[in-house]
Write an enzyme that holds these catalytic residues in place. Structure first.
Site, PDB file in Angstrom:
ATOM      1  N   SER A   1      20.407 -16.869   7.507  1.00 43.39           N
ATOM      2  CA  SER A   1      20.053 -16.227   6.292  1.00 43.39           C
ATOM      3  C   SER A   1      19.700 -14.873   6.249  1.00 43.39           C
ATOM      4  CB  SER A   1      19.099 -16.940   5.524  1.00 43.39           C
ATOM      5  OG  SER A   1      18.718 -16.599   4.092  1.00 43.39           O
TER       6      SER A   1
ATOM      7  N   TYR B   1      10.778 -21.881   5.182  1.00 41.90           N
ATOM      8  CA  TYR B   1      12.202 -21.804   5.135  1.00 41.90           C
ATOM      9  C   TYR B   1      12.845 -20.520   5.651  1.00 41.90           C
ATOM     10  CZ  TYR B   1      16.957 -20.971   3.598  1.00 41.90           C
ATOM     11  OH  TYR B   1      18.349 -20.754   3.637  1.00 41.90           O
TER      12      TYR B   1
HETATM   13  N1  LIG Z   1      23.499 -20.721  -0.550  1.00 39.11           N
HETATM   14  C1  LIG Z   1      22.509 -19.908   0.032  1.00 39.11           C
HETATM   15  O1  LIG Z   1      22.170 -18.991  -1.071  1.00 39.11           O
HETATM   16  C2  LIG Z   1      22.190 -19.687   1.111  1.00 39.11           C
HETATM   17  C3  LIG Z   1      21.804 -18.593   1.873  1.00 39.11           C
HETATM   18  C4  LIG Z   1      21.400 -18.381   3.070  1.00 39.11           C
HETATM   19  C5  LIG Z   1      21.632 -19.454   3.978  1.00 39.11           C
HETATM   20  N2  LIG Z   1      22.080 -20.632   3.442  1.00 39.11           N
HETATM   21  C6  LIG Z   1      22.153 -21.815   4.409  1.00 39.11           C
HETATM   22  O2  LIG Z   1      23.455 -22.276   4.297  1.00 39.11           O
HETATM   23  C7  LIG Z   1      23.546 -23.690   4.917  1.00 39.11           C
HETATM   24  C8  LIG Z   1      24.365 -24.440   3.990  1.00 39.11           C
HETATM   25  O3  LIG Z   1      23.783 -24.870   2.634  1.00 39.11           O
HETATM   26  P1  LIG Z   1      24.645 -24.247   1.628  1.00 39.11           P
HETATM   27  O4  LIG Z   1      24.416 -23.118   0.861  1.00 39.11           O
HETATM   28  O5  LIG Z   1      26.124 -24.893   1.578  1.00 39.11           O
HETATM   29  O6  LIG Z   1      24.029 -25.638   0.536  1.00 39.11           O
HETATM   30  P2  LIG Z   1      24.296 -27.148   0.153  1.00 39.11           P
HETATM   31  O7  LIG Z   1      25.396 -26.918  -0.692  1.00 39.11           O
HETATM   32  O8  LIG Z   1      23.103 -27.750  -0.439  1.00 39.11           O
HETATM   33  O9  LIG Z   1      24.638 -27.782   1.524  1.00 39.11           O
HETATM   34  C9  LIG Z   1      23.502 -28.064   2.390  1.00 39.11           C
HETATM   35  C10 LIG Z   1      24.229 -29.115   3.438  1.00 39.11           C
HETATM   36  O10 LIG Z   1      23.238 -29.405   4.237  1.00 39.11           O
HETATM   37  C11 LIG Z   1      23.136 -31.047   4.439  1.00 39.11           C
HETATM   38  N3  LIG Z   1      22.136 -31.554   4.692  1.00 39.11           N
HETATM   39  C12 LIG Z   1      20.627 -31.120   4.124  1.00 39.11           C
HETATM   40  N4  LIG Z   1      19.704 -31.839   4.580  1.00 39.11           N
HETATM   41  C13 LIG Z   1      20.541 -32.648   5.485  1.00 39.11           C
HETATM   42  C14 LIG Z   1      19.894 -33.859   6.383  1.00 39.11           C
HETATM   43  N5  LIG Z   1      18.712 -34.157   6.413  1.00 39.11           N
HETATM   44  N6  LIG Z   1      20.585 -34.368   7.181  1.00 39.11           N
HETATM   45  C15 LIG Z   1      22.055 -34.029   7.170  1.00 39.11           C
HETATM   46  N7  LIG Z   1      22.737 -33.206   6.381  1.00 39.11           N
HETATM   47  C16 LIG Z   1      21.579 -32.328   5.696  1.00 39.11           C
HETATM   48  C17 LIG Z   1      23.603 -31.352   3.036  1.00 39.11           C
HETATM   49  O11 LIG Z   1      24.429 -32.536   3.355  1.00 39.11           O
HETATM   50  P3  LIG Z   1      23.872 -34.149   2.402  1.00 39.11           P
HETATM   51  O12 LIG Z   1      23.447 -33.736   1.053  1.00 39.11           O
HETATM   52  O13 LIG Z   1      25.068 -34.989   2.596  1.00 39.11           O
HETATM   53  O14 LIG Z   1      22.906 -34.584   3.530  1.00 39.11           O
HETATM   54  C18 LIG Z   1      24.825 -30.286   2.516  1.00 39.11           C
HETATM   55  O15 LIG Z   1      26.010 -30.657   2.940  1.00 39.11           O
HETATM   56  C19 LIG Z   1      22.081 -24.017   4.876  1.00 39.11           C
HETATM   57  O16 LIG Z   1      21.517 -24.089   6.143  1.00 39.11           O
HETATM   58  C20 LIG Z   1      21.102 -23.081   4.069  1.00 39.11           C
HETATM   59  O17 LIG Z   1      19.716 -22.786   4.618  1.00 39.11           O
HETATM   60  C21 LIG Z   1      22.582 -21.057   2.107  1.00 39.11           C
END
Ligand SMILES: NC(=O)c1ccc[n+]([C@@H]2O[C@H](COP(=O)([O-])OP(=O)(O)OC[C@H]3O[C@@H](n4cnc5c(N)ncnc54)[C@H](OP(=O)(O)O)[C@@H]3O)[C@@H](O)[C@H]2O)c1
Length: 273
Positions: free
Chosen positions: A145, A158
């Site tokens: 991130s 985080y």
């Molecule tokens: N969106 C942003 O602003 C942003 C910015 C920087 C970095 N990120 C990073 O991007 C990555 C993906 O997130 P996203 O933005 O795509 O958000 P998201 O739509 O909420 O996706 C998160 C994913 O992680 C999975 N997950 C969460 N807890 C889990 C667990 N205990 N076991 C297995 N899977 C789990 C969820 O699957 P289930 O719900 O099916 O468990 C979901 O598929 C994360 O690492 C996040 O920190 C996001």
């Protein structure tokens, strides 16, 4: 350096594939001809993503593994599925954030965050890297991130988890240089996925989360960086400026600045300390 992958029999493993970046990684990697192993907890949403991929790329195999990567059993269930497969690409994408004063956040949730964002990522990377090195090819994309570049005040655990992901990825990039294997930290800024809703608090008042980017270009930038063997990808000019500022400032200063940018709404700020 650009990496070579065997698309005929190779697999891409994507964690957190049930939504957001993970579902887009699935779509973009399927279009490259890799078969997919999609992991997440929500089996219904995972299966829906798998079906969408099959519809657009009928020639590849798509399998799902439902399990909680916050538990050793969940990680073991996923790594057990690596047996007999050539894992060409691992996308360590599963993760979530929390928001608020550390002292007021739920302790179990903070521990779960470290288990998913840090522990599972280390174990999954360990599970695939020796095989990739033995074959002399492979790509690992770790989703970090822009918060990786400075302390994340009001997102302390985080931010620290993503600083770990960035640091580990850069070190592994250096260790694997010249081997045909590459490790990339993808560092998105605030993006329109399920991430903000999963924070558990409204953050729309903060300077950081007021504007959210589209996720597709972020994933494309991460895969381009993997192709080119880059250690770090920070998609977007604004994010690159913020990341450079974080990198160059002393930690105490960037902690204070990120505290300003992520400050809780007035009603939730305690004045008694
Ligand atoms: N969106 C942003 O602003 C942003 C910015 C920087 C970095 N990120 C990073 O991007 C990555 C993906 O997130 P996203 O933005 O795509 O958000 P998201 O739509 O909420 O996706 C998160 C994913 O992680 C999975 N997950 C969460 N807890 C889990 C667990 N205990 N076991 C297995 N899977 C789990 C969820 O699957 P289930 O719900 O099916 O468990 C979901 O598929 C994360 O690492 C996040 O920190 C996001």
């Amino acid at each position: 350096m650009s990496i070579q992958l065997d698309k005929g029999t190779g697999w891409a493993v994507i964690t957190g594939a049930s939504s957001g970046f993970g579902a887009i990684f699935a779509d973009q990697l399927a279009k490259r001809g890799l078969s997919l192993l999609l992991a997440g907890r929500d089996e219904r949403r995972l299966s829906a993503v798998a079906q969408q991929v099959r519809d657009s790329a009928p020639d590849i195999a798509v399998e799902v593994v439902a399990g909680d990567l916050g538990t050793a059993a969940g990680v073991d269930a996923l790594t057990a599925r690596f047996d007999g497969r050539v894992v060409e690409v691992l996308v360590n994408n599963a993760g979530f954030g929390t928001y608020g004063r550390f002292s007021e956040l739920d302790a179990d949730r903070e521990h779960e965050l470290v288990a998913v964002n840090v522990d599972a990522l280390v174990r999954l990377t360990h599970a695939v890297l020796p095989g990739m090195l033995a074959r002399g090819r492979g790509g690992i994309v770790n989703v970090a991130s822009t918060i990786s570049f400075q302390p994340g005040t009001y997102q302390a655990t985080y931010g620290a988890s993503k600083a770990f992901v960035l640091s580990l990825s850069q070190a592994l990039w250096a260790e694997t240089r010249g081997s045909g294997v590459t490790v990339t930290a993808l560092c998105p800024g605030p993006t329109r996925t399920g991430f903000v809703d999963a924070l558990g608090s409204d953050v729309s008042h903060t300077a950081i989360y007021r504007r959210l980017a589209a996720p597709e270009p972020v994933v494309a930038a991460g895969l381009r960086a993997m192709d080119k063997g880059r250690a770090v990808a920070v998609p977007g000019l604004r994010n690159r400026i913020m990341a450079t500022g974080g990198r160059l400032s002393p930690g105490w200063l960037s902690a204070l600045i990120s505290g300003r940018l992520l400050r809780p709404a007035a009603a939730t700020v305690s004045t008694s300390r």
